[in-house]
Write a protein that holds these residues in place. Structure first.
Motif, PDB file in Angstrom:
ATOM      1  N   ARG A  33       0.834  -1.195   0.000  1.00 31.79           N
ATOM      2  CA  ARG A  33       0.000   0.000   0.000  1.00 31.79           C
ATOM      3  C   ARG A  33       0.878   1.259   0.000  1.00 31.79           C
ATOM      4  NH1 ARG A  33      -5.059  -1.727   0.438  1.00 31.79           N
ATOM      5  NH2 ARG A  33      -5.546  -3.523   1.715  1.00 31.79           N
ATOM      6  N   PRO A  34       1.602   1.475  -1.106  1.00 28.27           N
ATOM      7  CA  PRO A  34       2.432   2.687  -1.162  1.00 28.27           C
ATOM      8  C   PRO A  34       1.564   3.910  -1.436  1.00 28.27           C
ATOM      9  CG  PRO A  34       2.541   1.525  -3.237  1.00 28.27           C
ATOM     10  CD  PRO A  34       1.711   0.673  -2.307  1.00 28.27           C
ATOM     11  N   ILE A  36       0.764   7.213  -3.612  1.00 33.60           N
ATOM     12  CA  ILE A  36       0.875   7.410  -5.066  1.00 33.60           C
ATOM     13  C   ILE A  36       2.223   8.022  -5.413  1.00 33.60           C
ATOM     14  CG2 ILE A  36      -0.041   8.685  -7.041  1.00 33.60           C
ATOM     15  CD1 ILE A  36      -2.835   8.245  -5.865  1.00 33.60           C
ATOM     16  N   ARG A  37       2.688   8.992  -4.618  1.00 38.73           N
ATOM     17  CA  ARG A  37       3.980   9.626  -4.930  1.00 38.73           C
ATOM     18  C   ARG A  37       5.120   8.613  -4.841  1.00 38.73           C
ATOM     19  NH1 ARG A  37       2.736  12.540  -0.133  1.00 38.73           N
ATOM     20  NH2 ARG A  37       3.819  11.658   1.662  1.00 38.73           N
ATOM     21  N   GLU A  38       4.999   7.615  -3.950  1.00 37.79           N
ATOM     22  CA  GLU A  38       6.018   6.571  -3.860  1.00 37.79           C
ATOM     23  C   GLU A  38       5.936   5.633  -5.060  1.00 37.79           C
ATOM     24  OE1 GLU A  38       6.134   6.210   1.004  1.00 37.79           O
ATOM     25  OE2 GLU A  38       4.755   4.954  -0.126  1.00 37.79           O
ATOM     26  N   LEU A  39       4.720   5.317  -5.463  1.00 32.63           N
ATOM     27  CA  LEU A  39       4.511   4.390  -6.581  1.00 32.63           C
ATOM     28  C   LEU A  39       5.052   4.970  -7.884  1.00 32.63           C
ATOM     29  CD1 LEU A  39       3.304   1.661  -7.396  1.00 32.63           C
ATOM     30  CD2 LEU A  39       1.162   2.847  -7.841  1.00 32.63           C
ATOM     31  N   VAL A  40       4.767   6.235  -8.150  1.00 36.78           N
ATOM     32  CA  VAL A  40       5.209   6.822  -9.423  1.00 36.78           C
ATOM     33  C   VAL A  40       6.713   7.064  -9.447  1.00 36.78           C
ATOM     34  CG1 VAL A  40       2.973   7.854  -9.945  1.00 36.78           C
ATOM     35  CG2 VAL A  40       4.672   9.194  -8.708  1.00 36.78           C
ATOM     36  N   SER A  41       7.357   7.057  -8.281  1.00 33.25           N
ATOM     37  CA  SER A  41       8.808   7.262  -8.260  1.00 33.25           C
ATOM     38  C   SER A  41       9.581   5.945  -8.319  1.00 33.25           C
ATOM     39  CB  SER A  41       9.209   8.055  -7.013  1.00 33.25           C
ATOM     40  OG  SER A  41       9.010   7.282  -5.854  1.00 33.25           O
ATOM     41  N   LEU A  42       8.877   4.813  -8.336  1.00 35.43           N
ATOM     42  CA  LEU A  42       9.557   3.521  -8.417  1.00 35.43           C
ATOM     43  C   LEU A  42      10.245   3.362  -9.762  1.00 35.43           C
ATOM     44  CD1 LEU A  42       6.927   1.077  -6.862  1.00 35.43           C
ATOM     45  CD2 LEU A  42       9.016   1.939  -5.797  1.00 35.43           C
ATOM     46  N   GLY A  43      11.406   2.777  -9.737  1.00 39.17           N
ATOM     47  CA  GLY A  43      12.139   2.496 -10.965  1.00 39.17           C
ATOM     48  C   GLY A  43      12.613   1.058 -10.957  1.00 39.17           C
ATOM     49  N   GLU A  44      13.346   0.701 -11.990  1.00 42.03           N
ATOM     50  CA  GLU A  44      13.885  -0.644 -12.097  1.00 42.03           C
ATOM     51  C   GLU A  44      14.754  -0.953 -10.875  1.00 42.03           C
ATOM     52  OE1 GLU A  44      16.627  -3.158 -15.225  1.00 42.03           O
ATOM     53  OE2 GLU A  44      15.437  -1.474 -15.954  1.00 42.03           O
ATOM     54  N   ASN A  45      14.613  -2.148 -10.351  1.00 39.77           N
ATOM     55  CA  ASN A  45      15.324  -2.648  -9.173  1.00 39.77           C
ATOM     56  C   ASN A  45      14.842  -2.039  -7.859  1.00 39.77           C
ATOM     57  OD1 ASN A  45      17.021  -4.501 -10.544  1.00 39.77           O
ATOM     58  ND2 ASN A  45      18.309  -2.794 -11.184  1.00 39.77           N
ATOM     59  N   LEU A  47      12.443  -1.744  -4.572  1.00 36.89           N
ATOM     60  CA  LEU A  47      11.830  -2.764  -3.725  1.00 36.89           C
ATOM     61  C   LEU A  47      10.480  -2.264  -3.241  1.00 36.89           C
ATOM     62  CD1 LEU A  47      14.891  -3.859  -1.577  1.00 36.89           C
ATOM     63  CD2 LEU A  47      13.938  -5.002  -3.574  1.00 36.89           C
ATOM     64  N   LEU A  48       9.476  -3.119  -3.331  1.00 32.95           N
ATOM     65  CA  LEU A  48       8.130  -2.816  -2.856  1.00 32.95           C
ATOM     66  C   LEU A  48       7.843  -3.797  -1.734  1.00 32.95           C
ATOM     67  CD1 LEU A  48       5.672  -1.020  -3.456  1.00 32.95           C
ATOM     68  CD2 LEU A  48       4.850  -2.810  -4.968  1.00 32.95           C
ATOM     69  N   THR A  49       7.698  -3.300  -0.519  1.00 31.08           N
ATOM     70  CA  THR A  49       7.512  -4.154   0.643  1.00 31.08           C
ATOM     71  C   THR A  49       6.075  -4.642   0.723  1.00 31.08           C
ATOM     72  OG1 THR A  49       9.231  -2.952   1.822  1.00 31.08           O
ATOM     73  CG2 THR A  49       7.747  -4.290   3.148  1.00 31.08           C
ATOM     74  N   LEU A  50       5.912  -5.962   0.845  1.00 28.09           N
ATOM     75  CA  LEU A  50       4.594  -6.573   0.962  1.00 28.09           C
ATOM     76  C   LEU A  50       4.220  -6.722   2.430  1.00 28.09           C
ATOM     77  CD1 LEU A  50       4.932  -9.385  -1.725  1.00 28.09           C
ATOM     78  CD2 LEU A  50       3.948  -7.100  -1.988  1.00 28.09           C
ATOM     79  N   ASP A  51       2.941  -6.980   2.674  1.00 26.76           N
ATOM     80  CA  ASP A  51       2.438  -7.141   4.044  1.00 26.76           C
ATOM     81  C   ASP A  51       2.574  -8.579   4.546  1.00 26.76           C
ATOM     82  OD1 ASP A  51       0.499  -8.353   2.492  1.00 26.76           O
ATOM     83  OD2 ASP A  51      -1.186  -7.267   3.360  1.00 26.76           O
ATOM     84  N   THR A  52       3.359  -9.388   3.855  1.00 21.88           N
ATOM     85  CA  THR A  52       3.534 -10.787   4.230  1.00 21.88           C
ATOM     86  C   THR A  52       5.013 -11.136   4.309  1.00 21.88           C
ATOM     87  OG1 THR A  52       3.373 -11.429   1.917  1.00 21.88           O
ATOM     88  CG2 THR A  52       1.368 -11.586   3.214  1.00 21.88           C
ATOM     89  N   ARG A  53       5.270 -12.274   4.926  1.00 20.49           N
ATOM     90  CA  ARG A  53       6.633 -12.779   5.032  1.00 20.49           C
ATOM     91  C   ARG A  53       6.793 -13.971   4.090  1.00 20.49           C
ATOM     92  NH1 ARG A  53       9.348 -10.766   9.212  1.00 20.49           N
ATOM     93  NH2 ARG A  53      10.683 -12.593   9.404  1.00 20.49           N
ATOM     94  N   VAL A  54       8.019 -14.389   3.855  1.00 15.85           N
ATOM     95  CA  VAL A  54       8.312 -15.474   2.920  1.00 15.85           C
ATOM     96  C   VAL A  54       7.588 -16.762   3.301  1.00 15.85           C
ATOM     97  CG1 VAL A  54      10.160 -16.976   2.081  1.00 15.85           C
ATOM     98  CG2 VAL A  54      10.517 -14.516   2.188  1.00 15.85           C
ATOM     99  N   ASP A  55       7.473 -17.052   4.589  1.00 18.20           N
ATOM    100  CA  ASP A  55       6.863 -18.306   5.028  1.00 18.20           C
ATOM    101  C   ASP A  55       5.363 -18.208   5.282  1.00 18.20           C
ATOM    102  OD1 ASP A  55       9.277 -19.660   4.903  1.00 18.20           O
ATOM    103  OD2 ASP A  55       9.826 -19.127   6.949  1.00 18.20           O
ATOM    104  N   ASP A  56       4.746 -17.069   4.993  1.00 15.90           N
ATOM    105  CA  ASP A  56       3.307 -16.920   5.187  1.00 15.90           C
ATOM    106  C   ASP A  56       2.546 -17.655   4.084  1.00 15.90           C
ATOM    107  OD1 ASP A  56       3.632 -15.359   7.430  1.00 15.90           O
ATOM    108  OD2 ASP A  56       3.244 -13.462   6.408  1.00 15.90           O
ATOM    109  N   PRO A  57       1.329 -18.121   4.384  1.00 14.29           N
ATOM    110  CA  PRO A  57       0.523 -18.774   3.353  1.00 14.29           C
ATOM    111  C   PRO A  57       0.158 -17.801   2.229  1.00 14.29           C
ATOM    112  CG  PRO A  57      -0.461 -19.060   5.539  1.00 14.29           C
ATOM    113  CD  PRO A  57       0.657 -18.096   5.679  1.00 14.29           C
ATOM    114  N   VAL A  58      -0.018 -18.350   1.039  1.00 20.40           N
ATOM    115  CA  VAL A  58      -0.523 -17.587  -0.096  1.00 20.40           C
ATOM    116  C   VAL A  58      -2.007 -17.905  -0.251  1.00 20.40           C
ATOM    117  CG1 VAL A  58       1.706 -17.505  -1.280  1.00 20.40           C
ATOM    118  CG2 VAL A  58       0.139 -19.394  -1.745  1.00 20.40           C
ATOM    119  N   GLU A  59      -2.726 -17.040  -0.950  1.00 18.31           N
ATOM    120  CA  GLU A  59      -4.160 -17.251  -1.163  1.00 18.31           C
ATOM    121  C   GLU A  59      -4.419 -17.525  -2.628  1.00 18.31           C
ATOM    122  OE1 GLU A  59      -5.743 -13.598   0.474  1.00 18.31           O
ATOM    123  OE2 GLU A  59      -5.985 -14.550   2.428  1.00 18.31           O
TER     124      GLU A  59
END
Length: 97
Positions: A33-34, A36-45, A47-59
């Motif tokens: 949930r970035p 909008i100003r953060e989203l439009v400034s994203l470039g190649e490489n 990182l967008l942090t998700l609300d889950t961890r690597v070992d969390d279940p997927v849906e």
């Protein structure tokens, strides 16, 4: 449909032609949930942090309907890094009719 797409499930009913119709299942690993100003400034490489961890279940979703949960794994014996989902919970699917 790829023969390897699903395994270890119940066999399809050969008398019902609808069981042979492919369906798209989406796997959601998390949300971000970035601002909008953060989203439009994203470039190649970036990182967008998700609300889950690597070992969390997927849906797993069909359309917007949640149908199951599971864990991401690497396919056994596969050296290409192919991902699979091991189902850990299948939700009760009831018709809206």
């Amino acid at each position: 449909m790829d023969d390897n797409a699903l395994s270890s499930g119940p066999a399809a009913d050969p008398s019902n032609p609808f069981t042979a119709v492919p369906i798209e299942v989406s796997v959601c690993v998390g949300k971000a949930r970035p601002l909008i100003r953060e989203l439009v400034s994203l470039g190649e490489n970036a990182l967008l942090t998700l609300d889950t961890r690597v070992d969390d279940p997927v849906e797993l979703y069909v359309g917007e309907r949640l149908i199951a949960r599971g864990m991401l794994e690497e396919k056994e014996g596969d050296t290409t890094g192919q991902l699979v989902v091991r189902l850990t919970e299948i939700l009760q699917l009831q018709s809206d009719l």
